[in-house]
Design an enzyme around this catalytic site. Structure first.
Site, PDB file in Angstrom:
ATOM      1  N   TYR A  26      16.872  -2.191  63.404  1.00 10.68           N
ATOM      2  CA  TYR A  26      18.189  -2.743  63.097  1.00 10.68           C
ATOM      3  C   TYR A  26      19.125  -1.657  62.550  1.00 10.68           C
ATOM      4  O   TYR A  26      20.274  -1.546  62.978  1.00 10.68           O
ATOM      5  CB  TYR A  26      18.043  -3.879  62.085  1.00 10.68           C
ATOM      6  N   GLU A  48      24.908 -14.221  58.875  1.00  9.12           N
ATOM      7  CA  GLU A  48      25.247 -13.716  57.543  1.00  9.12           C
ATOM      8  C   GLU A  48      25.394 -14.875  56.562  1.00  9.12           C
ATOM      9  O   GLU A  48      25.017 -14.766  55.390  1.00  9.12           O
ATOM     10  CB  GLU A  48      26.528 -12.877  57.579  1.00  9.12           C
ATOM     11  N   TRP A  56      17.872  -9.961  54.072  1.00 12.26           N
ATOM     12  CA  TRP A  56      18.294  -9.860  55.467  1.00 12.26           C
ATOM     13  C   TRP A  56      17.102  -9.750  56.408  1.00 12.26           C
ATOM     14  O   TRP A  56      17.154 -10.228  57.539  1.00 12.26           O
ATOM     15  CB  TRP A  56      19.242  -8.681  55.642  1.00 12.26           C
TER      16      TRP A  56
END
Length: 203
Positions: A26, A48, A56
Site C-alpha cells: 500500500y 476512510e 488502517w
C-alpha cells in the site's frame, strides 16, 4: 516506531509501513499516488470513514470483502441499498459492522449518484493545496489535520456527507495523492520529488 524502516529489498520507507507485506504494498503503490475517478474516490471516501477509530491495516485486509458486498462502490448501486441491505451488511463478519458507518456510506452514495459525472473528483481535488513547505523529515513533524482538510470537511458536511471529519479527510487526501507526505529519505519521496503539504501519521 522508527521514522524510516528498511525492507528486505533495501528500500527505505516511512516508518508506519512497518514490516507487514500489505502495508508495504500500500505504501509503495497507493499512498500519495494521485487517484482520480468518481468511483475510486467514493471508495476511498467510504473506507476512510470506516477506518475512523480503527487501524488502517484492518481496513486494507477487509477491503476485498468491502468491495464485494458494497457493489464495488459504484455510487448508483450503493445508493439503491435498502433496509434489507443494511441488515445483510450488519451480519457480515468480513467488514466493519457499524450501522452508522454503513448507513453513512449509503447516504453518501446517494449524494454522489446525484452529481454530474466527474463532480466528486473535481470537488475533492479542488481542495488539494497548490503549494507546500519542506518535506517532513520525521514522524513527529506530521499533524492530524490541515486547513485544506478542515475546509474540505466543512464543504462535504454542508452538502450532507457523513463521516467526513477533518482528520478523516486529511487521511483521504494523503491516500489519494492530493498531498504527498512521504518522509525525506523514503524511496517514494525520492521518486515523486515534490509534495503538497504536511500531514498525519497513517495508522
Amino acid at each position: 516506531m522508527s521514522d524510516l524502516v528498511t525492507g528486505a529489498d533495501g528500500r527505505a520507507r516511512c516508518g508506519w509501513a512497518g514490516a507487514d507485506a500489505e502495508y508495504t504494498r500500500y505504501h509503495d503503490e497507493e499512498w500519495g499516488a494521485p487517484l482520480h475517478g468518481d468511483r475510486a474516490l467514493f471508495e476511498k471516501l467510504s473506507l476512510e470513514g470506516f477506518q475512523a477509530g480503527l487501524s488502517w491495516i484492518t481496513i486494507l485486509r477487509k477491503r476485498p470483502r468491502f468491495r464485494e458486498v458494497f457493489a464495488h462502490f459504484e455510487p448508483v448501486a450503493v445508493a439503491a441499498f435498502g433496509p434489507g441491505d443494511v441488515e445483510r451488511l450488519m451480519a457480515d463478519a468480513g467488514i466493519v459492522r457499524n450501522r452508522a458507518k454503513i448507513e453513512a456510506v449509503i447516504g453518501n452514495a446517494a449524494l454522489v449518484a446525484a452529481m454530474p459525472a466527474g463532480e466528486l473528483d473535481a470537488l475533492l481535488w479542488s481542495f488539494a493545496p497548490a503549494s507546500a513547505g519542506p518535506r517532513p523529515r520525521a514522524l513527529a513533524d506530521l499533524v492530524a489535520t490541515t486547513p485544506a482538510s478542515r475546509a474540505l470537511s466543512r464543504e462535504l458536511r454542508r452538502r450532507g456527507f457523513r463521516f467526513v471529519g477533518p482528520t478523516t479527510m486529511h487521511a483521504l487526501m494523503q491516500s489519494a495523492g492530493m498531498v504527498d507526505d512521504h518522509l525525506a529519505g523514503c524511496w517514494r519521496a525520492e521518486l515523486s520529488g515534490r509534495r503538497r503539504t504536511g500531514g498525519a501519521r497513517r495508522g
